[in-house]
Structures are given as C-alpha cells and as structure tokens.
Enzyme design. Structure first.
Site, PDB file in Angstrom:
ATOM      1  CB  THR A 211      -1.002  -0.029   1.187  1.00  0.00           C
ATOM      2  OG1 THR A 211      -1.916   1.061   1.060  1.00  0.00           O
ATOM      3  CG2 THR A 211      -0.315   0.056   2.542  1.00  0.00           C
ATOM      4  CG  ASN A 212      -0.523   4.601  -1.317  1.00  0.00           C
ATOM      5  OD1 ASN A 212      -1.165   5.411  -0.679  1.00  0.00           O
ATOM      6  ND2 ASN A 212      -1.064   3.866  -2.294  1.00  0.00           N
ATOM      7  CG  HIS A 213       3.309   6.709   3.557  1.00  0.00           C
ATOM      8  ND1 HIS A 213       3.287   5.941   4.699  1.00  0.00           N
ATOM      9  CD2 HIS A 213       4.558   6.602   3.054  1.00  0.00           C
ATOM     10  CE1 HIS A 213       4.468   5.407   4.888  1.00  0.00           C
ATOM     11  NE2 HIS A 213       5.266   5.778   3.895  1.00  0.00           N
ATOM     12  CB  SER A 214      -3.084   7.746   0.218  1.00  0.00           C
ATOM     13  OG  SER A 214      -4.284   8.459   0.180  1.00  0.00           O
TER      14      SER A 214
END
Ligand code: CTP
Length: 398
Positions: A211-214
C-alpha cells in the site's frame, strides 16, 4: 480555520431529552468550526442541563423564555430567525416534532422556527416505540416533505437500557447534516460527483499488503465540499482511518481492481470523476492463499501492472486527476493531462511543507487541458476542494 460553518449564524434548539448532554458537545464543536451559536432551550431541556452550561460554551445569552424583559432583543424570536443561516434542533423530542408539524408556536424555539426562512435540521432522540408511533412517523414525513432535513435517529443503546432506533446522532454526523442543509440548493445541486480516496491495498498473502501513505483526507474533503454545494456524491474509498461522512454514498473497496469496478459502475451517471485516490500501479501477480512462512532465503514477489482507472473509465464526465510528485512537478503533471486525457489535474509536491501525506493542508497547482497553470496558496484541504470544484463547475459538459 475554514469550512462551511465559518462565520455562520447557527440557532441551536435543545428540547427535553437525556440526549441534551450531547447538545453541549455539538455547541462546542459548532463554535470550534467558527460558527456563532445562539441556543434556545425548551423548559424540558433546562431540567436536564443548565442554560449556564451552553452560555459558557457559546459565550452568548441562552434563550429560555419568550417574555424575558431583560432580553437583548426587542422581539427575540424574529431577531434570531432573521439572523440564522441554519436552525438545528438537537435533540428533538416527539412533542417538539409534533408541534413543528402542526406549525404551533408556543415557546421561544417554535416561534423562532415559524418566523424563519433558513434551512432547518431536526435530529430526533427518543425511545424506539415513540419513534415507531404512527403519529411520529407521519409528523416526520410532513417535515421532510416541507424540506426539513431529518438527521437520524441512529441505532444503538437507548436511555431505557433497550437497544433500537432512537439515539441522537453523534456530533460529526450532526455537523455533516448541518453543512448539507445549508448547501443543498448550492451551485452543484442536481450534479453527481464521484470521488475516489485513500491508498489501495494489494494483497501479498492473507496478512500482508502493498500500500502507500495516502490518508484519504484530500478525497474525503472533496466529497464533503461537493456535498456542501448540493451535489449527490459517491465516495469510493480504499481503507482509511476516517469516519464515513454524512449524506454521502460511501463505497468501501480495498484493491485497485475493486476500485476500478466501483468507479466504472458509478461513473456512468456522473457529471464529474475526481480521482484523489493513490491507486497502486502494481499488484502481486499471485496473492498466496496461506500466510507466507519465513525461510532462510530472500523472497521475490512478482508484480503485475494494474489498470489505470482514470485513463480507462468510460463516460462523458469531467475528468479530474491528481499528481503527487516528488520532482519536476509541473512537467510530470502536464504529461499526465495529455496521457490520461484529463480536463484538470491537481499537482502536489509531496516534499513541500504543509502538503505531505496526512496533512490537513495542501499547496496545489491546477493545470487544465490547455496546460494553463494556476498555483494555489497553501490552503486547508476543504478550501483546495472548493477551488477544484469551482473549476469543475465551469467544465460540465452541458
Ligand atoms: N490513477 C488511476 N489508476 C491507476 C493509477 C493512477 O486512476 N492505476 C490515477 C490517480 O488516482 C491520479 C492519477 O491517475 O488521479 C495520477 O496518478 P499518479 O500515481 O500520480 O500517476 P501514475 O499515472 O500512476 O504515474 P506515476 O506513478 O509514474 O507518477
């Protein structure tokens, strides 16, 4: 501080229910949102909490009596009715709802309402059987037909100890209903706006994801800003820590594939698609069925490209993308306008102060399909959203 309640004049009507204690929190949060709050209490409400408690929070006189010779207003109900941008009754009892349905005006709150022309929000709180009573249902239906926004009631534990329908909505939901009521006839009324938010999660195995930091904050702010201008909003969101905003159709998804399917389903009827989500560009080619066990060797995961949702979504809607860049902001964003055939792109320098992941502010640059660049100042994400929606409004196809 920015938001739909800033400098708005809110009349908060409080009627006699144990849920009155929650109205104190609502008054406090309305103040924190920048509103001017005038509280009108029924006699019943004063039996549960004191006018002084509200006065301490709002720093303004609390009205409890239509015939108070010391009142600062000459004709109190008319003065408050004229000033109000919105009136909210929380909690609203069965008795108060019945009086409103009949148009009775026998106390300061009901006289103010009959004299007012601004939007009205009614948040019922009562026992489940009282809510189910045919008279209550008919009275609420009458109010709804008249354009009153009925907020709740929610389901859960009631003061009687029983569980059921009848709880006063929680403060964030009430604030959502109030913002909606003020903006429901706004400049996006009748439009459908689909917004995506959050970072997708691509499974490696049953316990691990890529995933990512959004944080999802930008997409949620966009959805709320569009709702507060009258749009019908669908928010397709990957997992976030944010609560579902009130009066928005929230579609929860996890993966890029699920997000693509949900967007395509809703975009067909949309006037605009705003892709604020951080969609994974790659996903593990095969997600393992069982948890991958540690071994002495390194682990290589093969990734496959995901479909570009924005580029491939079919429909005749205004197409808005985001470009989160760490270098060559404008050049990279312009390339995306071309390659994804966008009407507008919102470019963010993720390394700039106040614009990173999870921040409540954003310094965005808007680039349109003619590649004209507009640099916005550092603004709250809600204000950035309104600047984006101002542009979207001018781009609608009809
Ligand atoms: N986007 C999308 N589907 C994807 C990837 C991105 O719809 N599979 C959308 C994003 O929601 C955003 C825009 O495309 O609105 C640009 O996303 P971004 O990640 O900045 O660009 P990419 O096209 O993925 O290119 P890169 O990661 O190389 O910058």
């Amino acid at each position: 501080m920015a938001g739909p309640l800033k400098d708005k004049h809110v009349v908060l009507g409080v009627t006699g229910s144990i849920a009155c204690y929650k109205a104190l929190d609502l008054a406090s949060k309305l103040m924190q949102a920048g509103a001017l709050v005038d509280v009108i209490m029924s006699y019943g409400a004063t039996q549960f909490v004191t006018p002084l408690a509200f006065r301490s929070l709002t720093h303004r006189a609390v009205v409890t009596d239509s015939f108070d010779p010391d009142s600062e207003y000459s004709v109190e109900h008319v003065a408050l009715a004229q000033q109000a941008d919105v009136i909210v009754i929380a909690p609203a009892t069965v008795h108060c709802i019945a009086k409103l349905a009949l148009g009775l005006a026998d106390d300061p709150l009901t006289t103010t309402i009959v004299a007012a022309t601004c939007p009205l929000v009614v948040a019922p709180a009562m026992d489940g059987n009282m809510y189910d009573h045919p008279a209550t249902r008919a009275n609420l239906a009458t109010l709804k037909e008249r354009g009153v926004v009925i907020a709740g009631p929610g389901i859960g534990r009631l003061a009687s100890g029983l569980s059921g329908v009848g709880r006063l909505l929680e403060t964030p939901e009430l604030l959502g209903h109030i913002s909606y009521a003020m903006g429901k006839d706004g400049d996006l009324a009748g439009r459908t706006v689909v917004v995506s938010a959050g970072g997708t999660m691509e499974p490696i195995d049953p316990v691990r994801v890529i995933t990512n930091h959004s944080s999802g904050k930008m997409g949620y702010a966009l959805a709320e800003a569009a709702r507060d201008r009258g749009a019908n909003v669908v928010l397709v969101t990957a997992p976030t820590n944010l609560a579902d905003p009130a009066l928005i159709n929230v579609v929860q998804v996890r993966t890029a594939e699920q997000m693509g399917a949900a967007i395509q389903e809703h975009a067909e009827k949309a006037d605009a698609l705003v892709m604020a989500a951080a969609v994974a560009d790659y996903r593990p080619t095969e997600a393992a069925d069982q948890k991958i066990k540690k071994s002495d060797d390194d682990l290589n995961i093969t990734l496959s490209k995901t479909t570009d949702i924005l580029k491939t979504a079919k429909g005749n809607f205004v197409r808005v993308g985001f470009a989160a860049e760490s270098q060559n902001l404008v050049a990279n964003a312009k390339a995306k306008v071309d390659s994804k055939k966008l009407d507008l792109i919102v470019a963010n320098d993720i390394t700039a102060e106040g614009s990173g992941f999870g921040s409540d502010t954003n310094q965005a640059t808007l680039i349109d399909r003619d590649l004209v660049v507009e640099e916005l100042p550092l603004l709250s994400k809600y204000d950035v959203s309104n600047r984006i929606l101002d542009r979207v409004k001018d781009l609608f196809r009809d």
